[in-house]
Write a protein that holds these residues in place. Structure first.
Motif, PDB file in Angstrom:
ATOM      1  N   ALA A   1       0.848  -1.192   0.000  1.00  0.00           N
ATOM      2  CA  ALA A   1       0.000   0.000   0.000  1.00  0.00           C
ATOM      3  C   ALA A   1       0.878   1.235   0.000  1.00  0.00           C
ATOM      4  CB  ALA A   1      -0.926   0.013   1.217  1.00  0.00           C
ATOM      5  N   ASN A   2       0.354   2.298  -0.571  1.00  0.00           N
ATOM      6  CA  ASN A   2       1.039   3.591  -0.580  1.00  0.00           C
ATOM      7  C   ASN A   2       0.093   4.616   0.017  1.00  0.00           C
ATOM      8  OD1 ASN A   2       2.914   5.716  -1.343  1.00  0.00           O
ATOM      9  ND2 ASN A   2       1.442   6.217  -2.946  1.00  0.00           N
ATOM     10  N   LEU A   3       0.505   5.254   1.106  1.00  0.00           N
ATOM     11  CA  LEU A   3      -0.359   6.175   1.834  1.00  0.00           C
ATOM     12  C   LEU A   3       0.349   7.500   2.100  1.00  0.00           C
ATOM     13  CD1 LEU A   3      -1.655   3.679   4.556  1.00  0.00           C
ATOM     14  CD2 LEU A   3      -2.983   4.518   2.616  1.00  0.00           C
ATOM     15  N   VAL A   4      -0.439   8.552   2.235  1.00  0.00           N
ATOM     16  CA  VAL A   4       0.083   9.792   2.795  1.00  0.00           C
ATOM     17  C   VAL A   4      -0.319   9.812   4.266  1.00  0.00           C
ATOM     18  CG1 VAL A   4      -0.061  10.982   0.590  1.00  0.00           C
ATOM     19  CG2 VAL A   4      -1.966  11.155   2.185  1.00  0.00           C
ATOM     20  N   PRO A   5       0.377  10.573   5.103  1.00  0.00           N
ATOM     21  CA  PRO A   5       0.094  10.554   6.542  1.00  0.00           C
ATOM     22  C   PRO A   5      -1.366  10.797   6.896  1.00  0.00           C
ATOM     23  CG  PRO A   5       2.181  11.620   6.164  1.00  0.00           C
ATOM     24  CD  PRO A   5       1.598  11.356   4.801  1.00  0.00           C
TER      25      PRO A   5
ATOM     26  N   MET B   1      -6.516   8.638   9.165  1.00  0.00           N
ATOM     27  CA  MET B   1      -7.933   8.339   8.986  1.00  0.00           C
ATOM     28  C   MET B   1      -8.208   6.842   9.109  1.00  0.00           C
ATOM     29  SD  MET B   1      -8.698  10.993   5.841  1.00  0.00           S
ATOM     30  CE  MET B   1     -10.441  10.556   5.658  1.00  0.00           C
ATOM     31  N   LEU B   2      -7.290   6.013   8.628  1.00  0.00           N
ATOM     32  CA  LEU B   2      -7.469   4.567   8.759  1.00  0.00           C
ATOM     33  C   LEU B   2      -7.436   4.137  10.222  1.00  0.00           C
ATOM     34  CD1 LEU B   2      -5.235   3.250   5.821  1.00  0.00           C
ATOM     35  CD2 LEU B   2      -7.731   3.279   5.928  1.00  0.00           C
ATOM     36  N   LEU B   3      -6.502   4.697  10.985  1.00  0.00           N
ATOM     37  CA  LEU B   3      -6.416   4.348  12.400  1.00  0.00           C
ATOM     38  C   LEU B   3      -7.658   4.817  13.147  1.00  0.00           C
ATOM     39  CD1 LEU B   3      -2.663   5.232  13.005  1.00  0.00           C
ATOM     40  CD2 LEU B   3      -3.668   2.938  12.892  1.00  0.00           C
TER      41      LEU B   3
ATOM     42  N   GLY C   1       4.683   8.830   2.323  1.00  0.00           N
ATOM     43  CA  GLY C   1       5.458  10.020   2.016  1.00  0.00           C
ATOM     44  C   GLY C   1       4.532  11.156   1.658  1.00  0.00           C
ATOM     45  N   ALA C   2       5.035  12.140   0.927  1.00  0.00           N
ATOM     46  CA  ALA C   2       4.304  13.300   0.394  1.00  0.00           C
ATOM     47  C   ALA C   2       4.164  14.439   1.391  1.00  0.00           C
ATOM     48  CB  ALA C   2       2.929  12.925  -0.151  1.00  0.00           C
ATOM     49  N   SER C   3       4.104  14.152   2.692  1.00  0.00           N
ATOM     50  CA  SER C   3       4.025  15.202   3.701  1.00  0.00           C
ATOM     51  C   SER C   3       4.545  14.640   5.021  1.00  0.00           C
ATOM     52  CB  SER C   3       2.581  15.709   3.857  1.00  0.00           C
ATOM     53  OG  SER C   3       1.734  14.686   4.312  1.00  0.00           O
ATOM     54  N   PRO C   4       4.853  15.509   6.000  1.00  0.00           N
ATOM     55  CA  PRO C   4       5.430  15.029   7.257  1.00  0.00           C
ATOM     56  C   PRO C   4       4.506  14.064   7.992  1.00  0.00           C
ATOM     57  CG  PRO C   4       5.737  17.395   7.030  1.00  0.00           C
ATOM     58  CD  PRO C   4       4.806  16.984   5.935  1.00  0.00           C
ATOM     59  N   MET C   5       5.091  13.034   8.570  1.00  0.00           N
ATOM     60  CA  MET C   5       4.349  12.037   9.341  1.00  0.00           C
ATOM     61  C   MET C   5       4.495  12.351  10.834  1.00  0.00           C
ATOM     62  SD  MET C   5       2.553   9.205   9.629  1.00  0.00           S
ATOM     63  CE  MET C   5       2.706   8.188   8.167  1.00  0.00           C
ATOM     64  N   PRO C   6       3.394  12.676  11.539  1.00  0.00           N
ATOM     65  CA  PRO C   6       3.477  12.880  12.988  1.00  0.00           C
ATOM     66  C   PRO C   6       3.982  11.608  13.680  1.00  0.00           C
ATOM     67  CG  PRO C   6       1.398  13.703  12.130  1.00  0.00           C
ATOM     68  CD  PRO C   6       2.037  12.933  11.018  1.00  0.00           C
ATOM     69  N   ARG C   7       4.929  11.764  14.576  1.00  0.00           N
ATOM     70  CA  ARG C   7       5.510  10.596  15.243  1.00  0.00           C
ATOM     71  C   ARG C   7       4.462   9.746  15.967  1.00  0.00           C
ATOM     72  NH1 ARG C   7      11.084   9.921  16.866  1.00  0.00           N
ATOM     73  NH2 ARG C   7      11.283   8.066  18.194  1.00  0.00           N
TER      74      ARG C   7
ATOM     75  N   GLY D   1      -2.974  15.321  -0.389  1.00  0.00           N
ATOM     76  CA  GLY D   1      -2.819  15.316   1.056  1.00  0.00           C
ATOM     77  C   GLY D   1      -1.750  16.230   1.611  1.00  0.00           C
ATOM     78  N   LYS D   2      -1.150  17.082   0.789  1.00  0.00           N
ATOM     79  CA  LYS D   2      -0.146  18.008   1.299  1.00  0.00           C
ATOM     80  C   LYS D   2      -0.821  19.218   1.932  1.00  0.00           C
ATOM     81  CE  LYS D   2       3.569  16.904  -1.944  1.00  0.00           C
ATOM     82  NZ  LYS D   2       4.521  17.449  -2.935  1.00  0.00           N
ATOM     83  N   VAL D   3      -0.285  19.656   3.066  1.00  0.00           N
ATOM     84  CA  VAL D   3      -0.829  20.826   3.741  1.00  0.00           C
ATOM     85  C   VAL D   3      -0.603  22.060   2.870  1.00  0.00           C
ATOM     86  CG1 VAL D   3      -0.570  22.341   5.734  1.00  0.00           C
ATOM     87  CG2 VAL D   3      -0.540  19.867   6.042  1.00  0.00           C
ATOM     88  N   LEU D   4      -1.671  22.821   2.654  1.00  0.00           N
ATOM     89  CA  LEU D   4      -1.586  24.048   1.859  1.00  0.00           C
ATOM     90  C   LEU D   4      -1.438  25.239   2.804  1.00  0.00           C
ATOM     91  CD1 LEU D   4      -4.296  23.348  -0.859  1.00  0.00           C
ATOM     92  CD2 LEU D   4      -1.821  23.172  -1.079  1.00  0.00           C
ATOM     93  N   ARG D   5      -0.206  25.477   3.226  1.00  0.00           N
ATOM     94  CA  ARG D   5       0.034  26.581   4.155  1.00  0.00           C
ATOM     95  C   ARG D   5      -0.379  27.906   3.524  1.00  0.00           C
ATOM     96  NH1 ARG D   5       5.115  23.927   5.312  1.00  0.00           N
ATOM     97  NH2 ARG D   5       5.058  22.861   7.320  1.00  0.00           N
TER      98      ARG D   5
END
Length: 507
Positions: free
Chosen positions: A241-245, A250-252, A270-276, A485-489
């Motif tokens: 599977a390939n997921l963005v954070p 949302m799955l969890l 990948g694609a955006s930062p993953m919260p630890r 899924g990238k944050v649009l600052r």
């Protein structure tokens, strides 16, 4: 081997194996290849010329991959459009790319009609009409000669900087993308299945050809629905599977921690930062099967990799994006393109065979992006630690200059994410009379949890220097994101600067 040769090789080797599954429908390798041949011949019969850019306005479906392959065989350059964008954005992209033919799915006929009215000379073709015409088209591969420098993809980036730009990839560079994935992320076997829910026009689609070459399957969903996604994993025998954070979160939240994962043995993110906290929860639920990549549209898919083995252990560098991939060279440079001292942050510059050929119709941007001798600026700021792990600091365009200090939003966001009440957050710079820019945090609290701005600023102050602490915390229902899924600052930042004169370039 060029990209189109990879399509032919997979079809020749695996003929009657199942290649694509979409709902209760499926296509074998032979059927995909024949459909691509017929579509290519229809496009050629319509007058599509070698090198011509063809717009694609459609989501994930049974015919998405065959149509992509058809463009390759017709020597056309694909210009995929994200269906979530506005008509104005679509019109600008089509005009910028000089698209004369737009293929669209039936649900987007209204948008296609609107674009045809806006753009003189634009010809629209419904996917259903295209498929109807294939019945009378030849099933023979047109076998047009292809060159390594043929541009086959002009992909507009998600627009985090607000600048319209399309990264161009060639027969050679896209083939290198496929090799990069197989060398660094996954080596598929014939019985493997990759699940696609994110738009195939972005990172998810780059996994199609690696699996195609090895005789493995692509299980395609219309889009991402957490419950449907979790159900699809055991139903389709998904192995990768390939997921963005955001998707993983949302799955969890939808019960993914206790869901049946069947044959799943690799999750690439990948694609955006993953919260630890998110990756730690995911590993506790699904095991050490997660691999992170860092890359960008200009040089997909991975410039660096944090493999599953580096996700475990007391010294696991979960905040890192790993070591440089085996087929990429990385330097950290200053604003003049000179290497920064060891341990210091600098802009990532990359040299790799999978880097883009340049932006479409953007000579000035290309001049500032390419350093010479094959080196490409990424506009991402990072540092290496003493073990050689790469740590992203931020986008150069997102950096906040508060007083005389540089503040990287990613660092502040990581500190906020470590508070148990924070579900999501984004940090931007706002105008400030004293400091020029002040740090402002937008926070989505976890459901059922109460927290104050003062508590969050105190939490950050205990972890970071005072000038990095948010001067203001705004609680919001959601953080704006792009289609991948990238944050649009920028969507958060621009309203804060409305009517305020700024210097220092495009932010």
């Amino acid at each position: 081997m060029l990209t189109v040769d990879m399509v032919r090789a997979g079809a020749r080797r695996h003929r009657d194996r199942m290649a694509i599954r979409y709902g209760d429908r499926s296509l074998t390798f032979r059927q995909v290849d024949e459909a691509a041949n017929r579509m290519a011949n229809v496009l050629l019969g319509m007058g599509v010329e070698p090198g011509e850019r063809v717009g694609l306005l459609l989501g994930n479906g049974l015919w998405t991959v065959p149509l992509d392959f058809a463009c390759l065989k017709a020597r056309a350059c694909r210009v995929p459009l994200n269906a979530r964008l506005s008509a104005e954005e679509h019109a600008r992209m089509l005009a910028d790319a000089g698209v004369r033919t737009l293929v669209h799915e039936s649900s987007l006929t209204g948008r296609a009609d609107e674009l045809r009215e806006r753009l003189d000379g634009l010809r629209t073709l419904g996917l259903g009409d295209l498929l109807e015409q294939t019945h009378a088209a030849s099933a023979a591969d047109p076998r047009l000669p292809a060159r390594p420098d043929d541009v086959i993809l002009a992909l507009y980036t998600s627009g985090t900087t607000g600048t319209l730009k399309a990264a161009q990839h060639t027969q050679a560079s896209y083939a290198a993308i496929v090799a990069n994935i197989m060398a660094n992320l996954v080596s598929p076997a014939p019985d493997d299945v990759m699940l696609h829910a994110a738009p195939l026009i972005h990172a998810s689609g780059t996994f199609v050809l690696p699996f195609w070459l090895r005789g493995a399957q692509a299980a395609v969903l219309d889009g991402f629905d957490p419950q449907a996604y979790l159900a699809a994993i055991p139903e389709h025998g998904v192995t990768h599977a390939n997921l963005v954070p955001t998707m993983l979160q949302m799955l969890l939240a939808a019960g993914g921690a206790t869901a049946e994962t069947g044959r799943l043995r690799s999750v690439i993110y990948g694609a955006s930062p993953m919260p630890r906290p998110v990756i730690e929860e995911a590993m506790a639920a699904w095991g050490p099967i997660f691999t992170q990549y860092y890359g960008q549209t200009e040089a997909p898919l991975c410039l660096s990799v944090l493999p599953a083995a580096d996700h475990v252990g007391p010294d696991a560098p979960l905040g890192s994006c790993g070591h440089p991939s085996v087929d990429a060279e990385i330097r950290l440079v200053d604003e003049h393109g000179a290497d920064v001292p060891d341990g210091e942050p600098g802009e990532i510059a990359v040299r790799a065979p999978f880097a883009m050929a340049g932006y479409l119709n953007a000579p000035e941007l290309n001049a500032t992006t390419f350093l010479g001798d094959g080196w490409l600026r990424t506009r991402d700021v990072a540092r290496f630690d003493d073990r050689g792990y790469l740590y992203l600091v931020d986008r150069t365009s997102d950096m906040i200059v508060s007083g005389a200090y540089n503040v990287y939003p990613r660092e502040v966001e990581d500190a906020l994410h470590s508070h148990p009440a924070v579900a999501e957050c984004a940090v931007v710079g706002a105008p400030d009379e004293r400091w020029v820019e002040a740090v402002v945090a937008f926070v989505v609290p976890r459901p059922g949890v109460t927290v104050t701005g003062a508590e969050l600023t105190a939490h950050v102050r205990a972890r970071l220097a005072g000038y990095k602490v948010p001067k203001r915390v705004e609680f919001v229902a959601a953080i704006p994101k792009s289609g991948v899924g990238k944050v649009l600052r920028r969507a958060l930042r621009d309203p804060l600067w409305a009517g305020v004169e700024r210097t220092g370039g495009d932010r």
